[in-house]
Design an enzyme around this catalytic site. Structure first.
Site, PDB file in Angstrom:
ATOM      1  CB  CYS A 148      -0.801  -0.125   1.284  1.00  0.00           C
ATOM      2  SG  CYS A 148      -2.004   1.245   1.379  1.00  0.00           S
ATOM      3  CG  HIS A 150      -5.724  -2.296  -1.818  1.00  0.00           C
ATOM      4  ND1 HIS A 150      -4.772  -2.958  -1.260  1.00  0.00           N
ATOM      5  CD2 HIS A 150      -5.600  -0.949  -1.697  1.00  0.00           C
ATOM      6  CE1 HIS A 150      -4.038  -1.908  -0.692  1.00  0.00           C
ATOM      7  NE2 HIS A 150      -4.270  -0.951  -0.973  1.00  0.00           N
ATOM      8  CD  GLU A 151      -6.669   1.226  -4.579  1.00  0.00           C
ATOM      9  OE1 GLU A 151      -5.964   0.693  -4.729  1.00  0.00           O
ATOM     10  OE2 GLU A 151      -6.854   2.106  -3.568  1.00  0.00           O
ATOM     11  CG  HIS A 205      -7.193   2.543   0.917  1.00  0.00           C
ATOM     12  ND1 HIS A 205      -6.453   2.827   2.116  1.00  0.00           N
ATOM     13  CD2 HIS A 205      -6.467   1.994  -0.046  1.00  0.00           C
ATOM     14  CE1 HIS A 205      -5.346   2.132   1.938  1.00  0.00           C
ATOM     15  NE2 HIS A 205      -5.317   1.914   0.681  1.00  0.00           N
TER      16      HIS A 205
HETATM   17  O1  SB7 Z   1      -4.675   1.977  -2.238  1.00  0.00           O
HETATM   18  C1  SB7 Z   1      -3.817   1.728  -3.141  1.00  0.00           C
HETATM   19  N1  SB7 Z   1      -2.400   1.229  -2.705  1.00  0.00           N
HETATM   20  O2  SB7 Z   1      -2.094   1.602  -1.604  1.00  0.00           O
HETATM   21  C2  SB7 Z   1      -1.573   1.191  -3.964  1.00  0.00           C
HETATM   22  C3  SB7 Z   1      -1.364  -0.473  -4.004  1.00  0.00           C
HETATM   23  C4  SB7 Z   1      -2.597  -1.129  -4.426  1.00  0.00           C
HETATM   24  C5  SB7 Z   1      -2.727  -2.577  -4.452  1.00  0.00           C
HETATM   25  C6  SB7 Z   1      -1.475  -3.398  -4.140  1.00  0.00           C
HETATM   26  C7  SB7 Z   1      -1.601  -4.734  -4.277  1.00  0.00           C
HETATM   27  C8  SB7 Z   1      -3.077  -5.261  -4.436  1.00  0.00           C
HETATM   28  C9  SB7 Z   1      -3.918  -4.558  -4.569  1.00  0.00           C
HETATM   29  C10 SB7 Z   1      -3.951  -3.159  -4.754  1.00  0.00           C
HETATM   30 NI    NI Z   2      -3.541   1.100  -0.494  1.00  0.00          NI
END
Ligand code: SB7
Ligand code: NI
Length: 183
Positions: free
Chosen positions: A110, A153-154, A157
């Protein structure tokens, strides 16, 4: 332009808030912000620009990561089947999902976490989401595999959830029963 200086790091309470819905139609300011978020992700994947501005490569970003507690996210990536995804989304909402789970064998990272946190992050293998795009279109997206992982993942957040909240603390590398690796 957004740079790493604008990225909020873990410990900042904004990353643990429930972000507010964006009033639609989006204001010019909200559209500008979302456009900047999408551009940041594209920049972070451009070797020269990333080098020039010291950007950490990312496939997505959510508004709370730049200190804005609003339900906006941007993703830009190609999945394992070379399908391109490039979206700025307002008020994304998962309206249905599979029981089956998936995960990235190497775990997740992240932009707001300046450390490695090893472990399996179980996610729904397939999701259907409704959202309004940066261009103002209402869309219904069916995502699976890597695309489903990134978008979850987003969206996490926007709900104050960090990827490591999903890792089994007793056995981080444990593969959940109904989970298959995304590849
Ligand atoms: O929130 C965005 N983030 O921090 C960047 C990396 C996003 C991400 C990384 C690995 C698997 C799924 C999503
Ligand atoms: Ni992230």
């Amino acid at each position: 332009m957004i740079t790493m200086d604008d990225i909020v790091r873990e410990g900042d309470p904004v990353l643990r808030e429930n972000a507010e819905e964006v009033s639609l139609p989006p204001t010019d300011e909200d559209k500008h912000i979302l456009g900047e978020m999408l551009q940041f992700i594209k920049n972070s994947q451009d070797e020269e620009i990333a080098e020039e501005y010291n950007l950490r490569a990312g496939v997505g970003i959510a508004a709370p990561q730049i200190g804005i507690s609003k339900r906006m996210l941007a993703v830009h990536f190609t999945d394992f089947k070379d399908k391109e995804y490039s979206y700025g989304l307002f008020n994304p909402k998962i309206i249905s999902h599979s029981v089956e789970k998936t995960y990235l064998p190497g775990g997740e990272g992240c932009l707001s976490v300046d450390r490695e946190v090893p472990g399996i992050v179980p996610r729904y293998a397939r999701i259907t989401l409704r959202a309004t795009t940066l261009e103002g279109d209402e869309v219904k997206l069916r995502l699976k595999g890597y695309a489903a992982i990134v978008v979850q993942h987003e969206i996490d957040h926007l709900n104050g959830i960090m990827f490591y909240d999903h890792i089994n603390s007793e056995n981080p590398q444990e593969i959940p029963d109904n989970a298959t690796s995304a590849d």
